[in-house]
Design a protein around this motif. Structure first.
Motif, PDB file in Angstrom:
ATOM      1  N   VAL A 164       8.901  10.386   3.100  1.00  0.00           N
ATOM      2  CA  VAL A 164       7.927  10.444   3.395  1.00  0.00           C
ATOM      3  C   VAL A 164       7.150  10.236   4.816  1.00  0.00           C
ATOM      4  N   LYS A 165       6.355  11.115   5.300  1.00  0.00           N
ATOM      5  CA  LYS A 165       6.305  10.779   6.587  1.00  0.00           C
ATOM      6  C   LYS A 165       4.174   9.171   6.261  1.00  0.00           C
ATOM      7  N   ILE A 166       4.077   8.445   6.979  1.00  0.00           N
ATOM      8  CA  ILE A 166       3.826   7.224   7.385  1.00  0.00           C
ATOM      9  C   ILE A 166       3.200   7.901   8.880  1.00  0.00           C
ATOM     10  N   GLN A 167       1.886   7.778   8.924  1.00  0.00           N
ATOM     11  CA  GLN A 167       1.519   7.817  10.124  1.00  0.00           C
ATOM     12  C   GLN A 167       0.169   7.092  10.089  1.00  0.00           C
ATOM     13  N   SER A 168      -0.572   6.549  10.997  1.00  0.00           N
ATOM     14  CA  SER A 168      -1.894   6.094  11.893  1.00  0.00           C
ATOM     15  C   SER A 168      -3.040   7.214  11.786  1.00  0.00           C
ATOM     16  N   ALA A 169      -3.659   6.547  10.392  1.00  0.00           N
ATOM     17  CA  ALA A 169      -5.675   6.406   9.603  1.00  0.00           C
ATOM     18  C   ALA A 169      -6.134   7.463  11.353  1.00  0.00           C
ATOM     19  N   LEU A 170      -5.671   6.571  12.677  1.00  0.00           N
ATOM     20  CA  LEU A 170      -6.794   6.907  13.932  1.00  0.00           C
ATOM     21  C   LEU A 170      -5.728   8.172  14.515  1.00  0.00           C
ATOM     22  N   ASP A 171      -4.274   9.042  13.681  1.00  0.00           N
ATOM     23  CA  ASP A 171      -4.228   9.400  15.410  1.00  0.00           C
ATOM     24  C   ASP A 171      -5.068  11.361  14.101  1.00  0.00           C
ATOM     25  N   HIS A 172      -5.414  10.863  13.614  1.00  0.00           N
ATOM     26  CA  HIS A 172      -6.459  11.850  12.274  1.00  0.00           C
ATOM     27  C   HIS A 172      -8.132  11.985  12.561  1.00  0.00           C
ATOM     28  N   ASN A 173      -8.580  12.546  12.172  1.00  0.00           N
ATOM     29  CA  ASN A 173      -9.983  12.366  12.069  1.00  0.00           C
ATOM     30  C   ASN A 173     -10.624  11.791  11.032  1.00  0.00           C
ATOM     31  N   THR A 174      -9.548  10.523  10.815  1.00  0.00           N
ATOM     32  CA  THR A 174     -10.321   9.599   9.608  1.00  0.00           C
ATOM     33  C   THR A 174      -9.905   8.183  10.262  1.00  0.00           C
ATOM     34  N   VAL A 175     -10.864   7.188   8.907  1.00  0.00           N
ATOM     35  CA  VAL A 175     -10.994   6.152   9.580  1.00  0.00           C
ATOM     36  C   VAL A 175      -9.920   5.422   8.638  1.00  0.00           C
ATOM     37  N   GLY A 176      -9.176   3.968   8.692  1.00  0.00           N
ATOM     38  CA  GLY A 176      -8.571   3.308   7.579  1.00  0.00           C
ATOM     39  C   GLY A 176      -9.092   2.289   7.655  1.00  0.00           C
ATOM     40  N   GLY A 179       0.824  -0.984   0.108  1.00  0.00           N
ATOM     41  CA  GLY A 179      -0.230   0.168  -0.014  1.00  0.00           C
ATOM     42  C   GLY A 179       1.036   1.207   0.013  1.00  0.00           C
ATOM     43  N   MET A 180       2.149   1.006   0.535  1.00  0.00           N
ATOM     44  CA  MET A 180       2.837   2.286   1.064  1.00  0.00           C
ATOM     45  C   MET A 180       3.089   2.291  -0.409  1.00  0.00           C
ATOM     46  N   VAL A 181       3.517   1.074  -1.610  1.00  0.00           N
ATOM     47  CA  VAL A 181       4.958   1.321  -2.597  1.00  0.00           C
ATOM     48  C   VAL A 181       3.594   2.197  -3.571  1.00  0.00           C
ATOM     49  N   SER A 182       1.732   1.924  -3.851  1.00  0.00           N
ATOM     50  CA  SER A 182       0.929   2.163  -4.535  1.00  0.00           C
ATOM     51  C   SER A 182       0.713   3.639  -4.286  1.00  0.00           C
ATOM     52  N   ALA A 183       0.810   3.993  -2.741  1.00  0.00           N
ATOM     53  CA  ALA A 183       0.662   4.974  -2.833  1.00  0.00           C
ATOM     54  C   ALA A 183       1.684   6.618  -2.938  1.00  0.00           C
ATOM     55  N   MET A 184       2.885   5.925  -3.530  1.00  0.00           N
ATOM     56  CA  MET A 184       4.475   6.547  -3.513  1.00  0.00           C
ATOM     57  C   MET A 184       3.613   6.807  -5.771  1.00  0.00           C
ATOM     58  N   LEU A 185       3.125   5.706  -6.364  1.00  0.00           N
ATOM     59  CA  LEU A 185       2.825   5.443  -7.449  1.00  0.00           C
ATOM     60  C   LEU A 185       1.683   6.454  -7.893  1.00  0.00           C
ATOM     61  N   PHE A 186       0.374   6.560  -7.028  1.00  0.00           N
ATOM     62  CA  PHE A 186      -1.081   7.347  -7.148  1.00  0.00           C
ATOM     63  C   PHE A 186      -0.160   8.469  -7.524  1.00  0.00           C
ATOM     64  N   GLU A 187       0.530   8.368  -6.333  1.00  0.00           N
ATOM     65  CA  GLU A 187      -0.091  10.405  -6.280  1.00  0.00           C
ATOM     66  C   GLU A 187       1.932  10.840  -7.365  1.00  0.00           C
ATOM     67  N   GLU A 245       8.364   0.639  -8.340  1.00  0.00           N
ATOM     68  CA  GLU A 245       8.321   0.206  -6.821  1.00  0.00           C
ATOM     69  C   GLU A 245       9.514   0.410  -6.430  1.00  0.00           C
ATOM     70  N   ALA A 246      11.356   0.058  -7.117  1.00  0.00           N
ATOM     71  CA  ALA A 246      12.509  -0.039  -6.718  1.00  0.00           C
ATOM     72  C   ALA A 246      11.973   1.868  -6.022  1.00  0.00           C
ATOM     73  N   GLU A 247      12.188   2.948  -6.993  1.00  0.00           N
ATOM     74  CA  GLU A 247      12.235   3.969  -6.815  1.00  0.00           C
ATOM     75  C   GLU A 247      11.314   4.451  -5.365  1.00  0.00           C
ATOM     76  N   ALA A 248      10.243   4.002  -5.664  1.00  0.00           N
ATOM     77  CA  ALA A 248       8.738   3.965  -4.562  1.00  0.00           C
ATOM     78  C   ALA A 248       9.549   3.694  -2.940  1.00  0.00           C
ATOM     79  N   VAL A 249      10.412   2.136  -2.854  1.00  0.00           N
ATOM     80  CA  VAL A 249      10.777   1.960  -1.706  1.00  0.00           C
ATOM     81  C   VAL A 249      12.592   2.170  -1.316  1.00  0.00           C
ATOM     82  N   TRP A 305       4.418  10.463  -7.085  1.00  0.00           N
ATOM     83  CA  TRP A 305       5.899  10.304  -6.299  1.00  0.00           C
ATOM     84  C   TRP A 305       6.806   9.383  -6.254  1.00  0.00           C
ATOM     85  N   ALA A 306       6.886   8.438  -7.203  1.00  0.00           N
ATOM     86  CA  ALA A 306       8.354   7.900  -7.492  1.00  0.00           C
ATOM     87  C   ALA A 306       7.834   7.119  -9.042  1.00  0.00           C
TER      88      ALA A 306
END
Length: 418
Positions: free
Chosen positions: A88-100, A62-70, A76-80, A72-73
């Motif tokens: 990139v910053k990686i955080q929990s959805a539930l530390d924001h006003n959302t839910v994953g 999912g992290m790689v998919s996000a890089m490609l979608f946006e 896959e190798a560049e994304a990793v 930012w890479a």
């Protein structure tokens, strides 16, 4: 007022945030405009915080998919490489006003449903189902040209029509759909069959009343009616908005979040804002969709969708949905017993949710960490079972690890001595 009186008063106030909530679907916006604190080059995921190197394959993908979608890479190798370089910053959805739900991949460009609790004013955001791709990018962490094109169609062709409809309606009330759906056999975690139909009954006439070309409207209609469990995200958003109002309430022992990332499972407590209490993620038990599957193929709990259990649905509403429980090999009496068991760890009952199979007694709500430890009863949570390699392999149930509550109670006693 002694410590017990303070806790009881705080819990009464915290559970009222759920009981008095009045959630409405009010908008569809890019995550960058509605998710508080979501920065550029930030990726949110489901479950408690976890480093990239410790993630399960589904989250790393999912992290790689996000890089490609946006963009930012480009590979896959560049994304990793960029992720490992800390770009990139990686955080929990539930530390924001959302839910994953599922893998819970969210970046600024993802379109989100905005749910507002008109009692508290709190807003929560949830990503919508991706039509034919269902979990797709956000829920399953997948990326392909087809998925990217579908997200573009949703953003540019479907959601402008939906936004106009919502403006005409003045928003759509969520709680009446949840309540009636549970009287018709949903528990509003694994099953939304009735809620989908009730939702469609309100949405479709409003869509056809728009002064837009017929084909534009029909494209939105097909997206809604052909997507299984379309209403699932709205129950999550309504739950999250209500629980956000209770976060940070001093002295409250009410649970405001439960979730897993495939490695750890975590809970949050109203009176201990910003803190996570972790244990190993549990395995789910249920029936697989194929005889070829065994527990060796199964991923431990991943996803935030059990936010609905914190609001008294899902595993707490087993009695409302014997059909769902039958999928897990349970009888009606066992489903009723599960709901009655959850009453023993709950702060109150929700008068909005009377259940026929309980002789119209109401569902319990508000998980109290004290009662969990006193009774030894861990909350029951419903959900989908994920394959280690991705994809759903059945529906099941798990129990929130008792270790989470033990750690939370220790921290609570240190914060509020007496």
């Amino acid at each position: 007022m002694d410590i017990r009186d303070r806790i009881n008063a705080a819990n009464d106030a915290a559970v009222r945030c759920i009981l008095d909530s009045d959630p409405y679907w009010v908008d569809v916006q890019p995550a960058g405009e509605c998710v508080d604190g979501l920065e550029d080059r930030m990726i949110l995921h489901s479950g408690p915080p976890v480093d990239y190197e410790d993630m399960v394959m589904l989250h790393r993908r999912g992290m790689v998919s996000a890089m490609l979608f946006e963009g930012w890479a480009k590979s896959e190798a560049e994304a990793v490489a960029r992720i490992r370089a800390g770009e990139v910053k990686i955080q929990s959805a539930l530390d924001h006003n959302t839910v994953g739900a599922g893998t819970g991949i969210i970046t600024r460009s993802v379109m989100m449903n905005v749910i507002q609790d008109r009692t508290s004013g709190m807003r929560a955001c949830t990503f919508p189902a991706e039509g034919a791709f269902q979990g797709g990018f956000c829920g399953w962490g997948l990326y392909s040209e087809g998925i990217a094109e579908n997200l573009r169609v949703m953003r540019e062709e479907l959601f402008p029509v939906i936004r106009e409809m919502l403006r005409q309606l003045g928003g759509l009330a969520i709680k009446p759909i949840l309540a009636e759906g549970m009287q018709m056999g949903d528990e509003n975690h694994t099953r939304q069959t009735a809620a989908d139909l009730l939702f469609d009954k309100q949405i479709l006439p409003a869509l056809f009343a728009l002064d837009r070309p017929k084909e534009e409207i029909l494209k939105v209609v097909r997206y809604i009616v052909e997507t299984p469990r379309f209403f699932h995200c709205y129950g999550q958003g309504a739950s999250r908005a209500a629980l956000l109002a209770a976060e940070g309430m001093p002295y409250s022992t009410m649970v405001t979040a439960v979730c897993g990332n495939g490695v750890h499972f975590g809970i949050k407590v109203a009176g201990l804002p910003g803190e996570w209490f972790l244990a190993p993620a549990p395995m789910m038990k249920g029936r697989y969709t194929s005889t070829h599957f065994t527990q060796k193929n199964q991923l431990p709990w991943i996803g935030d969708s059990c936010v609905v259990e914190c609001a008294g649905m899902g595993g707490f509403a087993a009695a409302a949905s014997p059909i769902t429980c039958n999928l897990r090999g349970m009888t009606l009496q066992q489903a009723i017993a599960q709901t009655r068991e959850m009453e023993r760890i709950s702060i109150g009952k929700n008068p909005s949710f009377p259940i026929p199979n309980l002789d119209f007694d109401c569902l319990s709500v508000g998980i109290d960490i004290r009662l969990v430890l006193k009774t030894g009863i861990a909350p029951a949570i419903h959900g989908g079972m994920f394959n280690l390699e991705g994809g759903l392999m059945g529906a099941g149930m798990a129990r929130v690890p008792m270790e989470c509550f033990q750690k939370a109670m220790k921290a609570f006693a240190a914060r509020y001595p007496g």
